[in-house]
Design a protein around this motif. Structure first.
Motif, PDB file in Angstrom:
ATOM      1  N   GLY A  78       0.814  -1.214   0.000  1.00 17.72           N
ATOM      2  CA  GLY A  78       0.000   0.000   0.000  1.00 17.72           C
ATOM      3  C   GLY A  78       0.846   1.262   0.000  1.00 17.72           C
ATOM      4  O   GLY A  78       0.569   2.206  -0.741  1.00 17.72           O
ATOM      5  N   GLY A  79       1.881   1.249   0.808  1.00 19.34           N
ATOM      6  CA  GLY A  79       2.749   2.427   0.886  1.00 19.34           C
ATOM      7  C   GLY A  79       3.444   2.698  -0.440  1.00 19.34           C
ATOM      8  O   GLY A  79       3.564   3.850  -0.872  1.00 19.34           O
ATOM      9  N   GLN A  80       3.883   1.598  -1.079  1.00 14.72           N
ATOM     10  CA  GLN A  80       4.531   1.765  -2.386  1.00 14.72           C
ATOM     11  C   GLN A  80       3.531   2.257  -3.429  1.00 14.72           C
ATOM     12  O   GLN A  80       3.845   3.121  -4.246  1.00 14.72           O
ATOM     13  CB  GLN A  80       5.141   0.434  -2.827  1.00 14.72           C
ATOM     14  N   GLN A  81       2.310   1.714  -3.378  1.00 11.94           N
ATOM     15  CA  GLN A  81       1.282   2.156  -4.331  1.00 11.94           C
ATOM     16  C   GLN A  81       1.007   3.644  -4.176  1.00 11.94           C
ATOM     17  O   GLN A  81       0.884   4.371  -5.163  1.00 11.94           O
ATOM     18  CB  GLN A  81      -0.012   1.374  -4.120  1.00 11.94           C
ATOM     19  N   GLN A  82       0.912   4.088  -2.927  1.00 13.79           N
ATOM     20  CA  GLN A  82       0.611   5.495  -2.720  1.00 13.79           C
ATOM     21  C   GLN A  82       1.769   6.369  -3.209  1.00 13.79           C
ATOM     22  O   GLN A  82       1.547   7.451  -3.738  1.00 13.79           O
ATOM     23  CB  GLN A  82       0.298   5.767  -1.232  1.00 13.79           C
ATOM     24  N   ARG A  83       2.998   5.877  -3.074  1.00 11.79           N
ATOM     25  CA  ARG A  83       4.131   6.663  -3.561  1.00 11.79           C
ATOM     26  C   ARG A  83       4.122   6.723  -5.092  1.00 11.79           C
ATOM     27  O   ARG A  83       4.479   7.738  -5.679  1.00 11.79           O
ATOM     28  CB  ARG A  83       5.445   6.077  -3.033  1.00 11.79           C
ATOM     29  N   VAL A  84       3.704   5.635  -5.742  1.00 16.03           N
ATOM     30  CA  VAL A  84       3.547   5.681  -7.199  1.00 16.03           C
ATOM     31  C   VAL A  84       2.486   6.725  -7.558  1.00 16.03           C
ATOM     32  O   VAL A  84       2.662   7.524  -8.481  1.00 16.03           O
ATOM     33  CB  VAL A  84       3.131   4.300  -7.769  1.00 16.03           C
ATOM     34  N   ALA A  85       1.388   6.740  -6.791  1.00 15.21           N
ATOM     35  CA  ALA A  85       0.317   7.699  -7.055  1.00 15.21           C
ATOM     36  C   ALA A  85       0.812   9.141  -6.905  1.00 15.21           C
ATOM     37  O   ALA A  85       0.404  10.027  -7.661  1.00 15.21           O
ATOM     38  CB  ALA A  85      -0.868   7.435  -6.123  1.00 15.21           C
ATOM     39  N   ILE A  86       1.697   9.350  -5.943  1.00 10.83           N
ATOM     40  CA  ILE A  86       2.246  10.702  -5.757  1.00 10.83           C
ATOM     41  C   ILE A  86       3.113  11.068  -6.970  1.00 10.83           C
ATOM     42  O   ILE A  86       3.006  12.165  -7.524  1.00 10.83           O
ATOM     43  CB  ILE A  86       3.058  10.792  -4.441  1.00 10.83           C
TER      44      ILE A  86
END
Lengths: 258, 218
Positions: A158-166
């Motif tokens: 989840g944390g990695q996904q959110q960083r991709v989204a950023i």
């Protein structure tokens, strides 16, 4: 001059008034945190800025250009909607990455689609696409995801996904980057890595609006804080001031829960 | 004997295959159109589509086929399908296409509505146009969602082609049955079953392949 001026925004869904006379402005390179309990209208405010909701009243002005004014006819508001949206970037609570694309493709997709509209695209296709590709890679590296570029969203935490989204939101170089509770959907042990990235962006003076429930994070990272309750701005001011010495009773009550 | 049975069954298989292919060809786009109708903002259109789907799903396909084949002749005084084999096949394809389009429309609607709203919103805030959002973001996710239910319907269609026998179209089951009737032998019936099994087997492999190709994302 302010980078963003929001004037007298009102929004209701049916008979429920979600936003009432919301006004604030922001300086270039500053970070603004919006706090408040669920249902206070914070997310709706953010969605109005990104034109995911149309305000019933008020205006939105970016760098002196009026992007939205409820008094003008609706046709005019919808004109250039896509271009207007690009002033804002949006990071969603639930990431909303495109599952069929790799991390890198997620970041570069919209930039590639927009590049097709450039008059020189056919001539310099190869150079343009290579440039977009390396820009995307640089953003993912900045997010600490150099090793994850070819991964699909379901292969990421989840944390990695959110960083991709950023990274995806940053790719279009918005004037103002909006975060809608960016860590609320994450396991507690994963919030740190996302907050760290946002903190890094603040250090580089990225203009940001962050809707969050992380009070100590808001206090440390934001320059200003807005506290909202029942669709109105109850209190706004310097971040430390609002968190450490709130003036309003309602703000105080809210903060005791944290 | 074996070869003459094989020859007849291949003839019947060809008719079944024609019904199958043309039904898919017409019902897939028609189903998509109906699914848009069912999701329309226009209440009357939504109601019309819902009523049509209710009637078509609520009555036997065989009954629909009989009405469509014999109805026009009795109402208008002349048979619009002409009595030949090709007329029977055409009538079957018309009845089947309407029937299957209704089932497909429900599957498509589920597929479209099953893609989270956040996907569209993410596309919007990234400055994509409506068609870019549909083709680059939503479509593939929708296809992935509809493949398993579609495989069910398509396999059912293979076996439903046997209903064309009721209007005397010489399809696969009719071919097998006619040997039992004329020669009193039953093995051609089992042989007929083998034809269906191979047909469905190939389709199953095809759908497995499609599912595997879409397995790289969730």
């Amino acid at each position: 001059m302010s980078v963003l001026e929001v004037k007298n925004i009102e929004k209701h869904f049916g008979s429920t008034k979600v936003l009432r006379d919301v006004s604030f402005d922001m300086e270039e390179g500053s970070a603004l945190a919006i706090i408040g309990s669920s249902g206070s209208g914070k997310t709706t405010l953010l969605r109005c800025l990104n034109f995911l909701e149309v305000p019933d009243k008020g205006s939105i002005i970016v760098r002196g250009e009026t992007l939205f004014d409820a008094d003008r006819p609706i046709k005019e508001q919808e004109k250039d909607l896509r271009r207007k949206r690009l002033h804002f970037g949006m990071v969603f609570q639930s990431f909303n990455l495109f599952p069929q694309y790799t991390a890198l493709e997620n970041v570069t997709l919209s930039e590639k689609l927009l590049a097709k509209e450039r008059p020189d695209f056919k001539q310099n296709k190869k150079e343009i696409l290579e440039e977009i590709e390396s820009h995307g890679k640089a953003l993912l590296e900045q997010m600490g995801l150099a090793e994850r570029m070819e991964h699909y969203p379901h292969q990421l935490s989840g944390g990695q996904q959110q960083r991709v989204a950023i990274a995806r939101a940053l790719a279009l170089q918005p004037d103002i980057l909006c975060f809608d509770e960016p860590t609320s959907a994450l396991d507690p042990e994963l919030t740190g890595e996302v907050l760290k990235v946002i903190r890094g962006l603040a250090d580089q003076h990225t203009t940001m609006i962050i809707v969050t429930h992380e009070m100590s994070f808001a206090r440390d990272v934001a320059d200003h804080i807005i506290f909202m309750d029942e669709g109105v701005i109850v209190e706004q001011g310097d971040a430390r001031q609002v968190i450490d010495h709130p003036k309003e009773e309602r703000t105080r009550q809210f903060l005791t829960k944290y | 004997m074996f070869w003459s049975v094989t020859q007849s069954l291949l003839d019947g298989l060809w008719t079944s295959f024609e019904i199958f292919i043309f039904t898919l060809l017409f019902s897939l786009p028609l189903g998509l159109i109906l699914s848009f109708g069912a999701m329309s903002r226009w209440k009357i259109l939504r109601g019309l589509v819902q009523t049509l789907v209710w009637i078509i799903r609520g009555t036997p396909l065989m009954l629909q086929l009989i009405i469509i084949f014999y109805g026009p002749g009795l109402w208008l005084g002349h048979n619009i399908w002409n009595g030949s084999e090709s007329g029977r096949i055409t009538a079957t394809v018309v009845a089947f296409s309407i029937n299957y389009a209704c089932y497909f429309s429900v599957i498509f609607r589920g597929g479209i509505e099953g893609v989270p709203v956040g996907q569209r919103e993410a596309g919007e805030v990234l400055g994509m146009t409506k068609s870019q959002i549909f083709f680059k973001v939503t479509l593939l996710q929708m296809i992935k969602r509809v493949v398993p239910p579609m495989s069910n319907e398509v396999i059912t269609l293979v076996k439903d082609t046997s209903l064309a026998r009721i209007i005397a179209a010489y399809e696969l089951t009719f071919a097998g049955y006619s040997f039992m009737k004329s020669s009193g032998i039953t093995w051609p019936l089992f042989y007929t079953g083998v034809f269906y099994l191979i047909f469905v087997g190939i389709l199953t492999l095809l759908f497995n392949y499609i599912e595997r190709r879409l397995d790289y994302f969730r």
